[in-house]
Scaffold this active site. Structure first.
Site, PDB file in Angstrom:
ATOM      1  N   LYS A   1      -5.381   6.360   8.808  1.00 10.20           N
ATOM      2  CA  LYS A   1      -6.247   6.689   7.675  1.00 10.20           C
ATOM      3  C   LYS A   1      -7.503   7.377   8.186  1.00 10.20           C
ATOM      4  CE  LYS A   1      -8.993   4.484   4.039  1.00 10.20           C
ATOM      5  NZ  LYS A   1      -9.343   3.224   3.376  1.00 10.20           N
TER       6      LYS A   1
ATOM      7  N   SER B   1     -12.711  -3.285   1.027  1.00  6.97           N
ATOM      8  CA  SER B   1     -12.859  -2.575   2.304  1.00  6.97           C
ATOM      9  C   SER B   1     -14.326  -2.326   2.583  1.00  6.97           C
ATOM     10  CB  SER B   1     -12.194  -1.192   2.236  1.00  6.97           C
ATOM     11  OG  SER B   1     -10.815  -1.304   2.237  1.00  6.97           O
TER      12      SER B   1
ATOM     13  N   ARG C   1       0.882  -1.182   0.000  1.00  4.26           N
ATOM     14  CA  ARG C   1       0.000   0.000   0.000  1.00  4.26           C
ATOM     15  C   ARG C   1       0.908   1.217   0.000  1.00  4.26           C
ATOM     16  NH1 ARG C   1      -2.634   3.522   3.857  1.00  4.26           N
ATOM     17  NH2 ARG C   1      -4.807   3.906   3.293  1.00  4.26           N
TER      18      ARG C   1
END
Ligand code: 3NM
Length: 209
Positions: free
Chosen positions: A138, A109, A40
Site C-alpha cells: 500500500k 488506521s 480487504r
C-alpha cells in the site's frame, strides 16, 4: 471500555491485484488458526464485496473468529461483521459509531502519534499503526515510523495497537516486543507457498511472545 483482541495475529484477507479469491484465502487463514480476519478487497464492486463478506462471516463464525470488514461500515452492518476497520479518509469514527453501535469493534488506521491519540480519544476500539516497516502493498504516503515510534504510541494510548506494514515471520516478534497487541499482515500470509502452514507458524511464534 477497553476490549482485548483474542490473538496476536491479525490476518488480512486481501486478494491483491492478481485476482485471487478472498473467500478461499479466508478459508485457508482460518485453517491455519487465525482468530481475527479482516476482509480487504479494494477494487471489488460493492455487490461482490458484500457477497464475499457474507461468506467470510459464515466461515469466521463457524470457527469463533472475529471478523472485520475494511473501510465499509455499510458492508460490515449488512453481513453482521464484528467490526469495521476505517482509514483516515473513510467515514469518520463518530459517524461509523452512530451507524454500527457500541457492540461493534471500530479500528482506525493511524500513521503518527497525534492520529493514534485522536483515534483513541474519539473511541476507537483499537488503533492500527503503520506502516511499521517498508511495504509494497500500500502506498500510504507516510515514512515507516519504526519500532521507536510504536513504543511512543504504546505509552500514549490504552486501547489495543495493531501494527501493520512490512511485517512477516522475521520481524513480527519485534513489533510485539515494542508494544503492539497484535500484528496485521497481508503479503506475508498471502504470497507464500503454503498459507495454512504460514499462519500456523506465525501463531506459534506470536503466542509464545
Ligand atoms: N495499511 P503488508 S500498511 C493495509 O500503514 C495497510 O496503515 C497500512 O501490507 C498502514 O502486510 C498496509 O503486505 C499494507 O505489508 C500492509
Amino acid at each position: 471500555m477497553t476490549r482485548r483482541l483474542p490473538s496476536r495475529l491479525y490476518a488480512i484477507a486481501d486478494p491483491g491485484e492478481a485476482g485471487g479469491d478472498p473467500v478461499e484465502l479466508t478459508r485457508q487463514l482460518l485453517a491455519g488458526g487465525a482468530a481475527i480476519v479482516q476482509l480487504r478487497w479494494k477494487r471489488s464492486p460493492t455487490a461482490s464485496f458484500l457477497t464475499a463478506a457474507v461468506q467470510c462471516r459464515r466461515l469466521t463464525a463457524a470457527q469463533g473468529a472475529l471478523f472485520f470488514v475494511n473501510d465499509r461500515a455499510d458492508v460490515a452492518l449488512a453481513c453482521g461483521a464484528d467490526g469495521v476497520h476505517v482509514g483516515q479518509e473513510d467515514l469518520p469514527l463518530d459517524a461509523t459509531r452512530r451507524l454500527l453501535g457500541d457492540a461493534c469493534w471500530i479500528g482506525v488506521s493511524t500513521h503518527d502519534l497525534a492520529q493514534a491519540r485522536a483515534a483513541a480519544a474519539d473511541g476507537a476500539d483499537y488503533v492500527g499503526f503503520g506502516p511499521l516497516f517498508p511495504t509494497a502493498t500500500k502506498a500510504t504516503g507516510y515514512d515507516p515510523p519504526g519500532l521507536e515510534r510504536l513504543r511512543e504510541v504504546r505509552g500514549a494510548v490504552a486501547v489495543p495497537i495493531v501494527a501493520i506494514g512490512g511485517i512477516d515471520l522475521t520481524n513480527a516478534r519485534s513489533a510485539v516486543d515494542a508494544g503492539a497487541d497484535a500484528v496485521a499482515m497481508i503479503s506475508a500470509l498471502r504470497d507464500v507457498p503454503d498459507v495454512v502452514a504460514t499462519v500456523t507458524k506465525l501463531r506459534s511464534v506470536l503466542d509464545s511472545a
